[in-house]
Write an enzyme that holds these catalytic residues in place. Sequence first.
Site, PDB file in Angstrom:
ATOM      1  NE  ARG A 131      -4.115  -1.927   1.665  1.00 23.43           N
ATOM      2  CZ  ARG A 131      -5.325  -2.551   2.587  1.00 23.43           C
ATOM      3  NH1 ARG A 131      -5.072  -1.865   3.979  1.00 23.43           N
ATOM      4  NH2 ARG A 131      -6.120  -2.981   2.143  1.00 23.43           N
TER       5      ARG A 131
ATOM      6  CE1 TYR B 198      -2.937  -2.442 -10.071  1.00 26.30           C
ATOM      7  CE2 TYR B 198      -1.719  -0.507 -10.157  1.00 26.30           C
ATOM      8  CZ  TYR B 198      -2.326  -1.884 -10.489  1.00 26.30           C
ATOM      9  OH  TYR B 198      -1.851  -2.184 -12.031  1.00 26.30           O
ATOM     10  CD  GLU B 199      -1.588  -4.437  -3.257  1.00 24.80           C
ATOM     11  OE1 GLU B 199      -2.276  -4.944  -2.223  1.00 24.80           O
ATOM     12  OE2 GLU B 199      -1.109  -4.694  -4.100  1.00 24.80           O
ATOM     13  N   GLY B 200      -6.720  -2.249  -2.525  1.00 24.76           N
ATOM     14  CA  GLY B 200      -8.108  -1.688  -1.749  1.00 24.76           C
ATOM     15  C   GLY B 200      -8.343  -0.539  -2.154  1.00 24.76           C
TER      16      GLY B 200
ATOM     17  CD  GLN C 294      -6.118   1.417   1.547  1.00 24.59           C
ATOM     18  OE1 GLN C 294      -5.582   1.373   2.239  1.00 24.59           O
ATOM     19  NE2 GLN C 294      -6.170   0.555   0.473  1.00 24.59           N
TER      20      GLN C 294
END
Length: 591
Positions: free
Chosen positions: A298, A442-444, A449
Amino acid sequence: MTLYKAPLTDLRFALYDVLGAEAVLTKLQGGDGHTRDLLDAVLEEAGRLSEQVLAPTNAPGDEEGCHYDKAARTVTTPKGFKEAFKQFADGGWPGLTMAEEFGGQALPSILGTATTELFQSGNLSWSLYPLLSEGACHALELHGTDEQKHAYLKPIVAGQWTGTMCLTEPQAGSDLGLLKTRAEPGENGSYKITGTKIFISAGDHDLAENIIHLVLARLPDAPAGSRGISMFIVPKFKLKADGTPGERNNVYAGAIEHKMGIRGSATCVMNFDDAEGYLIGQPHKGLAAMFTMMNAARLSVGVQGLALAERALQNSENYARERLQSRSLSGPKFPEKSADNLLVQPDVRRMLLTQRAFVEGSRMLLLYAALQTDVEARGADEAQRQKGSELLAFLIPIAKGLVTELAQECTKEALQVYGGHGFIVENGVEQFVRDARIITLYEGTTGIQAADLLGRKILQLKGVGLQHFLAEIGAFCKQHAADEALKPYIGPLGALAKEWGELTLKLAQRIQSNPEELGAAANDYLYYSGYITLAYFWARAVAALEPSAQQPALKQAKRDTAAFYFARLLPRTHMHKAAIEGGIDTIPAIA
């Protein structure tokens, strides 16, 4: 074709003047040699590689894209990517921060973050190939057996192989508990992996000899949901007895995605059909193993936002200086020319200063977070390591969620400075807008977040990271309370820090009464927290100017940008606070 100049001066200012990175790093375990001379030498070389090798491949790579051979089920990257990767590998960059026992150089994580920014500004699409390898390396280092580390980790660190993370499936995006990929026991401790993964960056390509896939799958006795997921190593080519690539494994790219941006990055549909794989870590603990890499992943995505915004800023500033268009509202500033340049227009300066404030503020935030990674790993004692870990965990959703969202604003403003010319492909700035769209996903997503920040880091973990951060802000404000140059910043910052703590407590109490309040407030809470965080780093930047050896022009630019941030951008906290206080009642149901 867009220009790119590695922002080494601002990187050094953030690293040494604002964050005091050299003093911190050299006091960590094994950090005696991590001096400014060493860090600067690495940054200089990374800047050269980005400017001279990566940046020239950016626009052509976007235009050409990747090629998929349906018959062979293989992927070819754009022209120039393979040679760039060879130079990257020959320079030892894949192992920059990896342990020496695996062939790495064991340099600090903060240096890895700084060089990653340079590479990603040069060519974000290209940089995703080695970036995915970093995640695979961390998983292997933390969870692999000694045999697995020797067999798979060393060649990745050497740049001979690359790695991927295979998580997402057509029916299982962020909710990995829904994944269906199967892992059946095979011979000699192996497993047969069957299933389809989508959105796999660098899933197949022609840059390296082998690709090591880390795949999430379910064993036959796996419990339902996320508690039944295991992680497996699945190489593109099976290994021969001597450890070199041998027979092709039964894992192939079924297609590559045709995307809005990052077209030089091969985003693949990966088909596993009884592919030979090996368990990494404990059975049914694959999701936990994958999440050990999440902070680094992240943070890296946040750096992608910074990298794109930096390059967009450079080009829009250059365009505004050169473009002659109309006259100043108060009369001609360049009467000898046919028109004034765009910089005479207050609204153009507003757009450029917005970009500059967010770019330079984000750089300080991301480097600070990366420094906590080093403290967490190599702090002098357990208390220091624990504090670094808690600060890092708290800041990660802000570093990823806020910075990637601000990159959308920065690239949009850059295009706006260009006007109609920004919409034209040949001028290059529209690529930054397209490339930036993926990084909030990306990545959540940003919503994920935000939920992580408020739901986990504040509520579940009792806000311990926030408490550390507020204490640090409080100590800074107290230290500089009598500093006349800092008065315009200390007062507002101190008041907002106090408000931040009080608002968080009230919000936590409200969520206890109605859990829906978490979802209603999380996004605004992320932005609110992020704008105060950037304010803290801008105040630190102003405090660092007086003793700094930087040139007077740079010092004035920093003061101007800090003043602009506090006057024009920090007030956005009022809007987000009002939205938070509006609560779930302001978000009605939709039929």
